[in-house]
Motif scaffolding. Sequence first.
Motif, PDB file in Angstrom:
ATOM      1  N   SER A 146     -14.756  -5.427  -3.014  1.00  0.00           N
ATOM      2  CA  SER A 146     -14.462  -4.317  -2.106  1.00  0.00           C
ATOM      3  C   SER A 146     -13.033  -3.820  -2.343  1.00  0.00           C
ATOM      4  O   SER A 146     -12.192  -4.548  -2.874  1.00  0.00           O
ATOM      5  CB  SER A 146     -14.615  -4.773  -0.657  1.00  0.00           C
ATOM      6  OG  SER A 146     -13.570  -5.679  -0.343  1.00  0.00           O
ATOM      7  N   HIS A 147     -12.808  -2.593  -1.894  1.00  0.00           N
ATOM      8  CA  HIS A 147     -11.462  -2.020  -2.021  1.00  0.00           C
ATOM      9  C   HIS A 147     -10.455  -2.881  -1.257  1.00  0.00           C
ATOM     10  O   HIS A 147      -9.350  -3.134  -1.730  1.00  0.00           O
ATOM     11  CB  HIS A 147     -11.497  -0.581  -1.475  1.00  0.00           C
ATOM     12  CG  HIS A 147     -10.253   0.207  -1.784  1.00  0.00           C
ATOM     13  ND1 HIS A 147      -9.916   1.343  -1.130  1.00  0.00           N
ATOM     14  CD2 HIS A 147      -9.258  -0.022  -2.674  1.00  0.00           C
ATOM     15  CE1 HIS A 147      -8.763   1.808  -1.601  1.00  0.00           C
ATOM     16  NE2 HIS A 147      -8.350   0.991  -2.549  1.00  0.00           N
ATOM     17  N   GLU A 148     -10.869  -3.350  -0.077  1.00  0.00           N
ATOM     18  CA  GLU A 148      -9.961  -4.198   0.730  1.00  0.00           C
ATOM     19  C   GLU A 148      -9.613  -5.485  -0.012  1.00  0.00           C
ATOM     20  O   GLU A 148      -8.466  -5.938   0.007  1.00  0.00           O
ATOM     21  CB  GLU A 148     -10.609  -4.542   2.084  1.00  0.00           C
ATOM     22  CG  GLU A 148     -10.542  -3.409   3.103  1.00  0.00           C
ATOM     23  CD  GLU A 148      -9.134  -2.811   3.271  1.00  0.00           C
ATOM     24  OE1 GLU A 148      -8.187  -3.580   3.480  1.00  0.00           O
ATOM     25  OE2 GLU A 148      -8.992  -1.577   3.170  1.00  0.00           O
ATOM     26  N   GLU A 185       0.833  -1.202   0.000  1.00  0.00           N
ATOM     27  CA  GLU A 185       0.000   0.000   0.000  1.00  0.00           C
ATOM     28  C   GLU A 185       0.864   1.247   0.000  1.00  0.00           C
ATOM     29  O   GLU A 185       0.446   2.298  -0.460  1.00  0.00           O
ATOM     30  CB  GLU A 185      -0.926   0.005   1.205  1.00  0.00           C
ATOM     31  CG  GLU A 185      -2.027  -1.017   1.054  1.00  0.00           C
ATOM     32  CD  GLU A 185      -2.753  -1.258   2.353  1.00  0.00           C
ATOM     33  OE1 GLU A 185      -2.907  -0.324   3.134  1.00  0.00           O
ATOM     34  OE2 GLU A 185      -3.143  -2.421   2.570  1.00  0.00           O
ATOM     35  N   SER A 186       2.089   1.091   0.530  1.00  0.00           N
ATOM     36  CA  SER A 186       2.964   2.264   0.558  1.00  0.00           C
ATOM     37  C   SER A 186       3.338   2.669  -0.874  1.00  0.00           C
ATOM     38  O   SER A 186       3.805   3.772  -1.108  1.00  0.00           O
ATOM     39  CB  SER A 186       4.221   1.986   1.379  1.00  0.00           C
ATOM     40  OG  SER A 186       5.046   1.058   0.711  1.00  0.00           O
ATOM     41  N   LEU A 187       3.124   1.759  -1.823  1.00  0.00           N
ATOM     42  CA  LEU A 187       3.388   2.110  -3.225  1.00  0.00           C
ATOM     43  C   LEU A 187       2.223   2.897  -3.809  1.00  0.00           C
ATOM     44  O   LEU A 187       2.366   3.561  -4.818  1.00  0.00           O
ATOM     45  CB  LEU A 187       3.585   0.834  -4.070  1.00  0.00           C
ATOM     46  CG  LEU A 187       4.756  -0.057  -3.721  1.00  0.00           C
ATOM     47  CD1 LEU A 187       4.680  -1.370  -4.476  1.00  0.00           C
ATOM     48  CD2 LEU A 187       6.067   0.638  -4.045  1.00  0.00           C
ATOM     49  N   THR A 231      -6.306   1.164  -7.181  1.00  0.00           N
ATOM     50  CA  THR A 231      -6.917  -0.055  -6.634  1.00  0.00           C
ATOM     51  C   THR A 231      -8.425   0.155  -6.458  1.00  0.00           C
ATOM     52  O   THR A 231      -9.202  -0.790  -6.566  1.00  0.00           O
ATOM     53  CB  THR A 231      -6.306  -0.464  -5.275  1.00  0.00           C
ATOM     54  OG1 THR A 231      -6.057   0.693  -4.502  1.00  0.00           O
ATOM     55  CG2 THR A 231      -5.041  -1.268  -5.445  1.00  0.00           C
ATOM     56  N   GLU A 232      -8.805   1.394  -6.207  1.00  0.00           N
ATOM     57  CA  GLU A 232     -10.227   1.697  -6.030  1.00  0.00           C
ATOM     58  C   GLU A 232     -10.979   1.441  -7.350  1.00  0.00           C
ATOM     59  O   GLU A 232     -12.052   0.841  -7.354  1.00  0.00           O
ATOM     60  CB  GLU A 232     -10.377   3.154  -5.616  1.00  0.00           C
ATOM     61  CG  GLU A 232     -11.552   3.358  -4.724  1.00  0.00           C
ATOM     62  CD  GLU A 232     -11.500   4.695  -4.022  1.00  0.00           C
ATOM     63  OE1 GLU A 232     -10.430   5.341  -4.009  1.00  0.00           O
ATOM     64  OE2 GLU A 232     -12.556   5.076  -3.500  1.00  0.00           O
ATOM     65  N   SER A 239      -5.943  -6.753  -1.161  1.00  0.00           N
ATOM     66  CA  SER A 239      -5.408  -8.047  -0.737  1.00  0.00           C
ATOM     67  C   SER A 239      -4.967  -8.880  -1.953  1.00  0.00           C
ATOM     68  O   SER A 239      -3.890  -9.480  -1.956  1.00  0.00           O
ATOM     69  CB  SER A 239      -6.476  -8.760   0.101  1.00  0.00           C
ATOM     70  OG  SER A 239      -6.285 -10.136   0.083  1.00  0.00           O
ATOM     71  N   ARG A 240      -5.784  -8.879  -3.014  1.00  0.00           N
ATOM     72  CA  ARG A 240      -5.393  -9.628  -4.221  1.00  0.00           C
ATOM     73  C   ARG A 240      -4.122  -9.053  -4.826  1.00  0.00           C
ATOM     74  O   ARG A 240      -3.257  -9.787  -5.292  1.00  0.00           O
ATOM     75  CB  ARG A 240      -6.506  -9.567  -5.273  1.00  0.00           C
ATOM     76  CG  ARG A 240      -7.633 -10.519  -4.984  1.00  0.00           C
ATOM     77  CD  ARG A 240      -8.573 -10.577  -6.176  1.00  0.00           C
ATOM     78  NE  ARG A 240      -9.872 -11.108  -5.782  1.00  0.00           N
ATOM     79  CZ  ARG A 240     -10.907 -11.216  -6.593  1.00  0.00           C
ATOM     80  NH1 ARG A 240     -10.799 -10.840  -7.841  1.00  0.00           N
ATOM     81  NH2 ARG A 240     -12.045 -11.707  -6.165  1.00  0.00           N
ATOM     82  N   LEU A 241      -4.050  -7.729  -4.810  1.00  0.00           N
ATOM     83  CA  LEU A 241      -2.864  -7.088  -5.394  1.00  0.00           C
ATOM     84  C   LEU A 241      -1.608  -7.454  -4.604  1.00  0.00           C
ATOM     85  O   LEU A 241      -0.574  -7.800  -5.180  1.00  0.00           O
ATOM     86  CB  LEU A 241      -3.061  -5.564  -5.399  1.00  0.00           C
ATOM     87  CG  LEU A 241      -1.919  -4.746  -5.981  1.00  0.00           C
ATOM     88  CD1 LEU A 241      -1.728  -5.021  -7.471  1.00  0.00           C
ATOM     89  CD2 LEU A 241      -2.149  -3.252  -5.774  1.00  0.00           C
ATOM     90  N   ARG A 242      -1.723  -7.399  -3.283  1.00  0.00           N
ATOM     91  CA  ARG A 242      -0.560  -7.712  -2.444  1.00  0.00           C
ATOM     92  C   ARG A 242      -0.101  -9.148  -2.693  1.00  0.00           C
ATOM     93  O   ARG A 242       1.078  -9.422  -2.884  1.00  0.00           O
ATOM     94  CB  ARG A 242      -0.928  -7.530  -0.968  1.00  0.00           C
ATOM     95  CG  ARG A 242       0.244  -7.729  -0.032  1.00  0.00           C
ATOM     96  CD  ARG A 242      -0.154  -7.670   1.423  1.00  0.00           C
ATOM     97  NE  ARG A 242      -0.992  -8.800   1.781  1.00  0.00           N
ATOM     98  CZ  ARG A 242      -2.230  -8.696   2.226  1.00  0.00           C
ATOM     99  NH1 ARG A 242      -2.797  -7.525   2.342  1.00  0.00           N
ATOM    100  NH2 ARG A 242      -2.919  -9.776   2.533  1.00  0.00           N
ATOM    101  N   ARG A 243      -1.059 -10.068  -2.723  1.00  0.00           N
ATOM    102  CA  ARG A 243      -0.709 -11.474  -2.931  1.00  0.00           C
ATOM    103  C   ARG A 243      -0.131 -11.698  -4.330  1.00  0.00           C
ATOM    104  O   ARG A 243       0.807 -12.467  -4.508  1.00  0.00           O
ATOM    105  CB  ARG A 243      -1.940 -12.357  -2.742  1.00  0.00           C
ATOM    106  CG  ARG A 243      -2.404 -12.426  -1.304  1.00  0.00           C
ATOM    107  CD  ARG A 243      -3.728 -13.124  -1.228  1.00  0.00           C
ATOM    108  NE  ARG A 243      -4.253 -13.211   0.121  1.00  0.00           N
ATOM    109  CZ  ARG A 243      -5.443 -13.722   0.404  1.00  0.00           C
ATOM    110  NH1 ARG A 243      -6.220 -14.180  -0.563  1.00  0.00           N
ATOM    111  NH2 ARG A 243      -5.860 -13.780   1.648  1.00  0.00           N
TER     112      ARG A 243
END
Lengths: 86, 208
Positions: free
Chosen positions: B177-179, A12-14, B167-168, B183-187
């Motif tokens: 949802s935004h969350e 998220e920091s990105l 991401t929104e 989460s998908r992006l992080r993974r």
Amino acid sequence: MNCKKVYLHICESLDEDLNSPRCREIRNHLDDCPNCRAYLDSIKKTITLYRMEPAPHVPASVHNRLIKTIDLSWKKGTRGKVTPKQ
Amino acid sequence: MHLIVKASKNNAKTDDQLLRGAKEGDRAAFSELVKRYEDMVYKFSFKVCRNKDEAEEALQDTFVNVYKNLSSFDGRSKLSTWLYRIVINNCLMKKRRRKLDDLMESYDEPPAGENSKHNARIPRWDETPADLLLNKEFHELLEEAILKLPVDYRIVFVLRDIEGRSTEEAAKILGISHEAAKSRLRRARAFLRDQLAPYMNVQEEAVE
């Protein structure tokens, strides 16, 4: 903030405003943690590699086929009806 | 001649004006919209499907769907958002969605660090020169890695990190949802990073 929490939010920091409270916490952690710094750096490089990958433009033959399909749909007036694939 | 004049007039029109024209039966207005967005749709389809034939099919299906559903587009969302949604539906219909959430959940754990089972040092990756991408083997490696990524995660990664959408917006396009998008992006990022890690040169770093 510990490594696990940083790991969960590091991406998220990105995206986030770099001055948000969470980003500031992450930045403080990164100053002292070479592991998290190396991890974030490798994530950034992964993204850069994929962003740099070339993507093809629509080839002329594909464009022409598309226009033909649309012309056909238009002539048939198939708006709201199922259009057979070309 | 008449068509050429009409096409050049359409050049200067906004998407909304073209959409309105297309809805009223102006074929040239619709053709201009196709011209404006076909590259975006094709590139995005290619980045998700990773295959030129599938990208072409998705391109055709997308614009035929757009044509058929013109009247249902109310203009509340951006045209690009609507187009992404249609492309994704077309791509997902073609891909068998694999239930790999369990595998992806493992990317919620850090690879190393104070709270990890492993205390191994994460090596720093060397700078990656642009010409690395011209290397056929490396290109194949990138390809193999992203193809292993479940398609729902791949879509978020492509939308956010390659297409540069927020991401929104990715969440809106996917109707999640935004969350969930975050989460998908992080993974997805962690998964791809781990796939590439064994092949990256690492920097010799001085002990801190």
